[in-house]
Design a protein around this motif. Structure first.
Motif, mmCIF file in Angstrom:
data_model
loop_
_atom_site.group_PDB
_atom_site.id
_atom_site.type_symbol
_atom_site.label_atom_id
_atom_site.label_comp_id
_atom_site.label_asym_id
_atom_site.label_seq_id
_atom_site.Cartn_x
_atom_site.Cartn_y
_atom_site.Cartn_z
ATOM 1 N N TYR A 210 0.864 -1.187 0.000
ATOM 2 C CA TYR A 210 0.000 0.000 0.000
ATOM 3 C C TYR A 210 0.901 1.237 0.000
ATOM 4 N N LYS A 211 0.972 1.908 -1.145
ATOM 5 C CA LYS A 211 1.927 2.995 -1.330
ATOM 6 C C LYS A 211 1.433 4.347 -0.830
ATOM 7 N N ARG A 212 0.143 4.600 -0.892
ATOM 8 C CA ARG A 212 -0.359 5.915 -0.527
ATOM 9 C C ARG A 212 -0.293 6.131 0.986
ATOM 10 N N ALA A 213 -0.116 7.392 1.379
ATOM 11 C CA ALA A 213 0.095 7.711 2.787
ATOM 12 C C ALA A 213 -1.166 7.572 3.626
ATOM 13 N N ASN A 221 2.314 9.603 -2.589
ATOM 14 C CA ASN A 221 2.993 8.320 -2.707
ATOM 15 C C ASN A 221 4.089 8.219 -1.640
ATOM 16 N N THR A 222 4.297 7.022 -1.134
ATOM 17 C CA THR A 222 5.344 6.782 -0.142
ATOM 18 C C THR A 222 6.184 5.590 -0.568
ATOM 19 N N GLY A 223 7.151 5.238 0.263
ATOM 20 C CA GLY A 223 7.915 4.019 0.029
ATOM 21 C C GLY A 223 7.134 2.768 0.374
ATOM 22 N N GLY A 224 5.975 2.939 1.021
ATOM 23 C CA GLY A 224 5.130 1.806 1.398
ATOM 24 C C GLY A 224 4.670 1.934 2.834
ATOM 25 N N MET A 225 3.367 1.954 3.059
ATOM 26 C CA MET A 225 2.807 2.096 4.404
ATOM 27 C C MET A 225 2.335 0.773 5.000
ATOM 28 N N CYS A 327 1.857 -6.653 7.419
ATOM 29 C CA CYS A 327 2.907 -5.731 7.839
ATOM 30 C C CYS A 327 2.335 -4.315 7.911
ATOM 31 N N LEU A 328 2.482 -3.670 9.066
ATOM 32 C CA LEU A 328 1.979 -2.315 9.287
ATOM 33 C C LEU A 328 3.140 -1.378 9.590
ATOM 34 N N VAL A 329 3.213 -0.281 8.875
ATOM 35 C CA VAL A 329 4.325 0.664 9.018
ATOM 36 C C VAL A 329 3.911 1.841 9.898
ATOM 37 N N ARG A 330 4.804 2.209 10.810
ATOM 38 C CA ARG A 330 4.678 3.465 11.540
ATOM 39 C C ARG A 330 5.681 4.438 10.925
ATOM 40 N N ALA A 331 5.188 5.604 10.495
ATOM 41 C CA ALA A 331 6.045 6.627 9.896
ATOM 42 C C ALA A 331 6.132 7.837 10.818
#
Length: 416
Positions: A210-213, A221-225, A327-331
């Motif tokens: 999932y690329k969008r923030a 677009n992000t590196g992946g969220m 997988c869940l990203v914290r930015a």
């Protein structure tokens, strides 16, 4: 077995963890690495690739693994330098890595070998790009070189296209380089990874990132969220179609074109109404897809990559879980336009039944973990069903917090 992984992010943390858990006894090293990676691997402090090669040779490293893509096309290329000194390397040669380093090179390769993809036009300046777009929207614009996953824009209208064209071709946000104006393909996306050893390959568990923030696939677009991975992500019929129309001809094309390849390759795909079509190649494992896939890869990854780097693909060394991994990203605050460092992270000790992979973290003078980059960390959990994996991942993610944190709340809940 002495293994050195090149890179410093969450992908490399996941790969090193998998090597550490392999049946083969390993002694792990990393360059440049991170504070988190230092807990499972020894960090190598050298000035650059030439010095790294010399260090690996003098320390009898058995296997070099390319994690981060930039090193494959820096100077002569990581794999080329390793080969010159007789060090087995899991990662493709410089000339083969152009499949990722140049979108135009990749597109020409696809067309030359009859691999289904969207139509595209290469452009040197903004006037050529405007002419190629010719008022047809939506359109996809791609910077030709490496851009850390941020060099692509899906533009629904003229205003969004002009904004991206100005960033890439006038302001040169990503440096010098051409731009590709590409047909906008429509359908669910899927990422397929394969281990390639010369003319042989082994397909790994498919993933979707999932690329969008923002939720609902909105925002920049992000590196992946976040990402999900499962062998249930696509049907066996579709996977067979992907293998026959895209994976197999890609590997055959590499051999035909004399492009040496031993390592992971990523196929970014769109499942269109006319069948699967390839959007892009990456010449390494994806990030954050790697963090989702690695926990459901069983067997001996260390021995698999070692034998592969020496020219033997031994599929019997690996097995793959039938369940789901989320997988869940914290930015950090400000991401993706910027990132804020120095925010204290809490809750690592409370995580139970999930993995935490560090990407943009560091330890401060007091020994506490703090943010140090855009995408800070990933929490990964599994389950027999997608719903169970999503629930488990979000339950554990709630335990890891820091000021200004950003996460999506809908990873794994749509596009199925």
């Amino acid at each position: 077995m002495k293994i050195l992984v090149v890179g410093k992010g969450g992908r490399e943390h996941a790969l090193l963890t998998a090597f550490d858990e392999s049946a083969t006894e390993t002694e792990l090293y990393s360059f440049p690495g991170s504070d988190a990676i230092a807990e499972i691997a020894t960090l190598v402090e050298v000035a650059g690739l030439e010095e790294l090669i010399a260090w690996m040779k003098s320390n009898a490293i058995d296997l070099c693994v390319a994690g981060e893509e930039s090193y494959l096309v820096t100077g002569e290329g990581l794999a080329n330098l390793c080969e010159r000194e007789g060090i087995p390397c899991w990662g493709p040669h410089f000339q083969s890595a152009q499949l990722e380093a140049s979108k135009e090179f990749a597109k020409e390769f696809m067309l030359r070998h009859g691999i289904p993809t969207g139509a595209a036009t290469g452009c040197a300046d903004i006037d050529e790009a405007r002419a190629a777009i010719n008022g047809e929207y939506p359109t996809v614009l791609k910077f030709d070189g490496l851009a850390a996953g941020k060099g692509v824009a899906v533009c629904p209208d003229e205003a969004s296209a002009e904004e991206f064209l100005n960033e890439v071709l006038v302001e040169r946000r990503f440096g010098d380089g051409r731009l590709l104006v590409e047909e906008c393909l429509v359908g669910p996306e899927v990422s397929v990874f394969a281990a390639v050893v010369d003319e042989e390959y082994l397909i790994f568990t498919p993933a979707r990132d999932y690329k969008r923030a923002l939720d609902g696939d909105l925002g920049p677009n992000t590196g992946g969220m976040g990402a999900v991975a499962s062998r249930q992500l696509v049907s066996q019929e579709v996977l067979d179609q992907i293998e026959q129309s895209i994976v197999k001809p890609t590997v055959a094309g590499l051999v035909k074109d004399g492009l040496p390849y031993r390592g992971f390759i990523y196929f970014g795909l769109m499942l269109t109404k006319d069948g699967p079509k390839i959007i892009e190649y990456n010449c390494r494992f994806g990030d954050p897809e790697c963090q989702a896939v690695m926990p459901i890869v069983g067997g001996d990854l260390a021995e698999f990559c070692f034998e592969g780097a020496k020219g033997a693909l031994n599929a019997s060394l690996l097995d793959f879980s039938d369940g789901w991994s989320v997988c869940l990203v914290r930015a950090s605050a400000g991401y993706p336009e910027s990132s804020r460092s120095g925010d204290i992270i809490s809750g690592f000790d409370e995580v139970d039944g999930a993995r935490v992979y560090h990407a943009g973290t560091r330890k401060n003078a007091e020994g506490a973990w703090e943010t140090h980059g855009g995408r800070v960390l990933a929490v990964v959990a599994g389950g027999e069903t997608r719903e169970l994996a999503v629930s488990a991942a979000y339950a554990e993610l709630e335990k890891v917090t820091f000021p200004g944190m950003q996460s999506r709340t809908d990873i794994g809940t749509f596009n199925f």
